[in-house]
Design an enzyme around this catalytic site. Structure first.
Site, PDB file in Angstrom:
ATOM      1  N   ASP A 274     -22.073 -37.097 -82.377  1.00  0.00           N
ATOM      2  CA  ASP A 274     -23.107 -37.867 -83.030  1.00  0.00           C
ATOM      3  C   ASP A 274     -23.701 -36.958 -84.099  1.00  0.00           C
ATOM      4  O   ASP A 274     -23.502 -35.746 -84.083  1.00  0.00           O
ATOM      5  CB  ASP A 274     -24.158 -38.350 -82.015  1.00  0.00           C
ATOM      6  CG  ASP A 274     -24.892 -39.589 -82.549  1.00  0.00           C
ATOM      7  OD1 ASP A 274     -25.389 -40.384 -81.735  1.00  0.00           O
ATOM      8  OD2 ASP A 274     -24.922 -39.768 -83.779  1.00  0.00           O
TER       9      ASP A 274
HETATM   10  C1  GLC Z   1     -26.861 -42.005 -85.406  1.00  0.00           C
HETATM   11  C2  GLC Z   1     -26.460 -42.797 -84.189  1.00  0.00           C
HETATM   12  C3  GLC Z   1     -25.005 -43.177 -84.161  1.00  0.00           C
HETATM   13  C4  GLC Z   1     -24.536 -43.426 -85.586  1.00  0.00           C
HETATM   14  C5  GLC Z   1     -24.570 -42.103 -86.317  1.00  0.00           C
HETATM   15  C6  GLC Z   1     -24.180 -42.258 -87.784  1.00  0.00           C
HETATM   16  O1  GLC Z   1     -27.738 -40.990 -85.062  1.00  0.00           O
HETATM   17  O2  GLC Z   1     -26.820 -42.254 -82.920  1.00  0.00           O
HETATM   18  O3  GLC Z   1     -24.870 -44.340 -83.331  1.00  0.00           O
HETATM   19  O4  GLC Z   1     -23.213 -43.953 -85.587  1.00  0.00           O
HETATM   20  O5  GLC Z   1     -25.829 -41.457 -86.207  1.00  0.00           O
HETATM   21  O6  GLC Z   1     -25.149 -43.024 -88.446  1.00  0.00           O
END
Ligand code: GLC
Length: 738
Positions: A274
């Site tokens: 993440d």
């Molecule tokens: C965010 C989210 C994730 C998302 C990623 C990119 O923090 O937790 O679900 O796909 O970052 O935006």
């Protein structure tokens, strides 16, 4: 099992044609002898090894971390393109720059699908496939390779701010919905990314919270959907979550990533972090992370960039660790058929500007999902509304004019339009009845404050209700921080901005009031109104066609068929995490004290009456269940086919979701009272009957034995329960597992 899989032919033909079109269109040069990896006739594994051998150490390291907010670098000299990603679970996000700065382009509008909690509420696996296919087609057109969805974390507490992005409280329903979504999306030539692995069940302290979860609970509740995504849908990307599980960050977690995901389940794709979820180079490198993502440059400083390169150069970490990551990355690139001759022109041309992204066909699917997602929770002969009897309609509520798709955090979608409830109803009435609109309350903004004095709004709403033949109230939550929004949890389950009191006054003024609630899950419903309103519909976040879908259901063009994918408790204190003081944790640690007893497993086992139970939903018609027959498998005796008859005994067509639960009789080990292990959504005309048959394999009876590190389907007696909801069992019989 869900409803039987009927894959729309058009998607499969697209899949079969794609490579031919691709080769014809982009003219992939036939591989010269010394460019073995370019030879599409060779096995992918061999092409990966050949290409890997041609990369320098620095090039390899460049492949295991971001080079922009949503991509990883390519190696142009060898024809390796960037891997382009995009959010999210409900559609293709708009183009962004560094730190997700939006670019306000005009060629990146996308279909805003309903929330996936609403998709789960349809219990329709074919619709889940189509849902994924819509997003996959638009992603392909936008030149994306990996879509960051579906999100499939289990709803552990109704307070979690991202429940609207997930698929409810049950591992089986989440698994069926996620598998079909992924199959639909990946059939379009882009890869899905199952997220957030694992147990991202709260937003409070999400970046660091350490979750203490026993192995059996992990295996039976929080991992099944991910396992199904890997082993059934062959998902090619998994996103490591922000939180820790049992003392290790998910993106650095040996047990989750190497032992379970890769070694035990055989995952062949890439583990993506993440964004900003990686904290240390060594555990990230050694414990199974393949690509470190974050939107904040300088990318060279990432854990898996220069710090990793240094450790490789000094021999502190063997290059074989890096090669394993790059092999997976290249495997994904080859699977996507993205490798092109180094001399060839860039093969991935964004066609966004050439063809409309959000087509009418896609918008129709968005509407269909919304229509089937609505859950009719109460109806005392008021719905469907009869237009002929309506001279004046009052539409009341801040949410009747609100749009939701462009809120909520990374799940937000820039749609070409969004039909509000008010627009949908006025589209439908088309002048046949007068509409009076009253805001009733100010939808709370991100600071949860209510902008302005609500008392005037209440007075206007009551007056509107008094003057109308019927009232449609549209309220509930929204996707601002503090309600249904990434990064925040709700503080309570109350309807915000004084809606309980407002509703009491409205129903007092006009008993013919339909309440429509928008939101990402349970809310406490005040007795000031709930016992007095004749009709209540839960609409989740219904996407860009939501208003039209709502009108279709309210006026009876569509018979509602949704059922709750999560329990609606009477009050927050009844929920396991509040009752056990097991949320949000203290001093950075939260202990999953409730164990297996998540959702209905808790309410059933503890004999707590919910407001509306898991799997509950009404219809404008009625269904009869009869003739249950259990047919044990003649060979193994470890599986049984559940057969029964379902009849539509009402006056109009409709769809019934028949749910099948397994209840161990006097189990030797502790087990939840009953668990969902099958379902079928059956569409029946008025008076029509259908024989339904669902086979339960040994896994339907198994529990995970942490001591033996395996699943055990214990011999003995099990009750098979067939019901219209988890608390409305219509047929049952016993089955002896040998
Ligand atoms: C965010 C989210 C994730 C998302 C990623 C990119 O923090 O937790 O679900 O796909 O970052 O935006």
């Amino acid at each position: 099992m869900g409803n039987t899989k009927k894959r729309p032919a058009k998607f499969l033909s697209a899949l079969l044609l794609a490579p031919t079109i691709f080769l014809a269109t982009f003219g992939i040069a036939s591989a010269q002898e010394d460019e073995f990896y370019l030879d599409g006739k060779q096995p992918i594994e061999k092409r990966v090894d050949d290409l890997l051998s041609r990369l320098t150490l620095e090039e390899k390291v460049s492949l295991d971390h971001a080079n922009s907010s949503l991509s990883t670098a390519g190696v142009p000299r060898l024809g390796i393109p960037e891997l382009k990603m995009d959010d999210g679970p409900f559609g293709v996000g708009e183009e962004v720059g560094e730190r997700f700065r939006v670019l306000n382009q005009t060629d990146d509008f996308a279909t805003a699908m309903p929330s996936t909690l609403g998709l789960a509420a349809t219990w329709n696996i074919n619709l889940a496939f189509e849902f994924g296919a819509v997003i996959g087609q638009e992603a392909k057109q936008r030149g994306k390779n990996i879509m960051l969805g579906p999100a499939m974390n289990i709803q552990r507490t109704p307070l979690c701010g991202r429940n609207f992005e997930y698929m409810g409280e049950d591992p089986f329903l989440t698994s069926r919905t996620a598998v079909n979504y992924i199959e639909g999306e990946q059939a379009q030539g882009v890869f899905s990314c199952a997220k957030h692995f694992a147990a991202n069940n709260q937003e409070y302290d999400r970046d660091s919270i350490n979750e203490i979860i026993d192995e059996r609970t992990l295996r039976e509740i929080y991992l099944p959907a991910f396992r199904a995504a890997v082993q059934e849908a062959h998902v090619m990307a998994v996103m490591g979550a922000y939180n820790q599980v049992n003392g290790q960050y998910c993106c650095e977690n040996q047990h989750l990533l190497n032992e379970i995901l890769k070694d035990e389940w055989g995952f062949k794709g890439v583990v993506i972090s993440d964004w900003g979820a990686v904290h240390h180079t060594d555990p990230a490198a050694l414990n199974g992370l393949d690509i470190e993502m974050c939107s904040r440059p300088p990318f060279e400083k990432f854990n898996l960039a220069n710090p990793f390169l240094e450790k490789l150069k000094t021999g502190k970490i063997p290059v074989s660790v890096l090669d394993e990551k790059v092999r997976r990355h290249l495997y994904v690139v080859f699977q996507l058929d993205l490798i092109h001759a180094p001399s060839g022109k860039n093969t991935i041309v964004s066609t966004a500007a050439q063809t409309p992204l959000s087509t009418k066909a896609h918008q129709e699917i968005a509407r269909k999902v919304a229509e089937e997602s609505f859950v009719l929770l109460k109806n005392k002969e008021l719905l469907p509304l009869n237009v002929a009897r309506l001279k004046t309609m009052a539409i009341i509520g801040g949410n009747a004019m609100a749009k939701f798709s462009y809120d909520g955090g990374s799940a937000k979608i820039k749609a070409p339009y969004e039909i509000t409830a008010l627009e949908g109803i006025s589209n439908y009435l088309n002048g046949k009845a007068k509409i009076i609109y009253a805001k009733g309350y100010y939808p709370p903004d991100s600071s949860n404050s209510v902008p302005g004095d609500g008392s005037k709004l209440v007075a206007e709403a009551v007056a509107a209700a008094k003057s109308a033949d019927a009232v449609v109230y549209v309220g509930g939550l929204n996707r601002k921080e503090g309600f249904d929004h990434e990064g925040w949890d709700r503080r309570d389950l109350k309807l915000p901005a004084g809606q309980d009191e407002l509703l009491g006054k409205i129903v007092e003024a006009n008993p013919k009031t339909v309440v429509v609630l928008i939101g990402g899950g349970a809310v406490e419903m005040g007795h000031a109104w709930l016992s007095r309103v004749p009709a209540l519909l839960y609409a989740w976040y219904p996407g860009m066609e939501g208003g039209n879908a709502l009108a279709s259901v309210l006026f009876g063009d569509v018979n509602p068929s949704g059922k709750l994918p999560c329990t609606f408790p009477k009050k927050l204190a009844d929920t396991p995490t509040t009752a056990l003081d097991a949320y949000p944790g203290t001093n950075g640690t939260v202990i999953y004290k409730e164990g297996l007893l998540v959702g209905y497993r808790w309410y059933d086992t503890k004999k707590i009456e919910p407001l509306f139970p898991f799997g509950y939903g009404l219809s404008y018609t009625r269904f009869k269940y009869s003739k249950l027959k259990l047919v044990p498998d003649s060979n193994s005796k470890k599986s049984v086919t559940v057969e029964f008859e379902l009849a539509n005994t009402g006056g109009r067509a409709g769809a019934e979701i028949a749910e099948i639960y397994v209840q161990p009789v006097n189990p030797e080990v502790f087990r939840p009272l009953k668990e969902l292990k099958g379902f079928r959504k059956v569409f029946l005309k008025a008076g029509e009957k259908q024989n339904v048959s669902v086979t339960l394999g040994a896994d339907a009876f198994a529990y995970y034995d942490a001591g033996q590190k395996g699943w055990i389907a214990k011999e003995g007696e099990y009750k098979i329960l067939v019901g219209s909801s988890s608390r409305d069992i219509r047929l049952d019989d016993k089955f002896k597992l040998r």
